[in-house]
Design an enzyme around this catalytic site. Structure first.
Site, short mmCIF file in Angstrom:
data_model
loop_
_atom_site.label_atom_id
_atom_site.label_comp_id
_atom_site.label_asym_id
_atom_site.label_seq_id
_atom_site.Cartn_x
_atom_site.Cartn_y
_atom_site.Cartn_z
N CYS A 1 -1.71 -1.42 -1.52
CA CYS A 1 -0.65 -1.63 -2.63
C CYS A 1 -1.66 -1.16 -3.89
O CYS A 1 -1.86 0.13 -3.96
CB CYS A 1 -0.36 -3.11 -2.73
SG CYS A 1 1.01 -3.31 -4.03
N HIS B 1 2.43 -3.62 2.26
CA HIS B 1 1.57 -4.69 2.70
C HIS B 1 1.40 -4.71 4.21
O HIS B 1 2.34 -5.47 4.73
CB HIS B 1 1.97 -5.95 2.12
CG HIS B 1 1.69 -6.07 0.42
ND1 HIS B 1 0.52 -6.40 -0.02
CD2 HIS B 1 2.49 -5.55 -0.65
CE1 HIS B 1 0.62 -6.30 -1.24
NE2 HIS B 1 1.86 -5.78 -1.59
N GLU C 1 -0.13 -6.68 5.81
CA GLU C 1 -0.67 -8.06 6.32
C GLU C 1 0.95 -9.10 6.10
O GLU C 1 0.83 -10.14 6.54
CB GLU C 1 -1.50 -8.78 5.58
CG GLU C 1 -1.40 -9.15 4.05
CD GLU C 1 -0.99 -7.97 2.96
OE1 GLU C 1 -0.98 -8.15 1.91
OE2 GLU C 1 -1.22 -6.58 3.29
#
Length: 193
Positions: free
Chosen positions: A77, A175, A177
């Protein structure tokens, strides 16, 4: 394997640590040059605003360290955007790893883009086992335009680079994650590089 998460107060470090833990890996959060240089893999997270994030990197001297790292580095990001030459966000000079100028989404598009979007045109082993048009989770108002370093493309009113790669540096606008099993698979691929 030693994994270093760059700590500069602008990261989504905890959620990345949890994602890595689910994959069976521990990561250290550090702003120490020797700790970061000795890691096998470095993750450069980021959430927030470009100029204040760059300021924090300068204070710790990490702005000099990051571009000279030799092991695989993954910017996430804002981390990816800071690896670029510059950002229109408060006219910020970046780390210059990617020869790209980050710009704001054009007027008329709702910003930030929040939510799931597809990635396509996937290149490099970072995306091994990931389907074309897989959905990833994004939150951003600025983007990297299409360029020679693009290894994935997304579309939000316009096409833009949702992932970049140059030498040992990788960057993803999304992202991983927070992108379910596909995102975790990308993290696993990065750890295999």
């Amino acid at each position: 394997m030693k994994i270093a998460l760059i700590n500069y107060g602008a990261g989504n470090s905890q959620s990345i640590k949890f994602a890595l833990k689910r994959l069976g890996f521990e990561a250290i959060l550090s702003d120490e040059e020797t700790e970061i240089r000795s890691a096998d893999k470095v993750i450069f997270p980021g959430v927030g605003e470009a100029s204040s994030a760059m300021q924090k990197l300068k204070v710790s001297g990490l702005d000099q360290v990051i571009p000279t790292l030799k092991q695989p580095v993954l910017g996430i990001c804002l981390g990816m955007q800071l690896l670029c030459k510059s950002s229109e966000e408060r006219n910020t000079k970046g780390l210059g790893v990617f020869d790209v100028e980050v710009v704001r989404f054009p007027k008329g598009l709702k910003v930030p883009q929040i939510g799931w979007n597809q990635i396509s045109n996937l290149k490099t082993s970072l995306f091994e086992g990931i389907s074309e048009n897989e959905f990833m989770y994004l939150v951003h108002s600025f983007y990297a335009p299409l360029c020679k370093e693009a290894i994935a493309i997304s579309e939000y009113g316009i096409q833009y680079a949702s992932a970049l790669q140059k030498d040992n540096f990788y960057g993803v606008q999304f992202h991983p994650e927070k992108s379910s099993t596909a995102g975790e698979h990308i993290l696993k691929n990065f750890l295999k590089l």
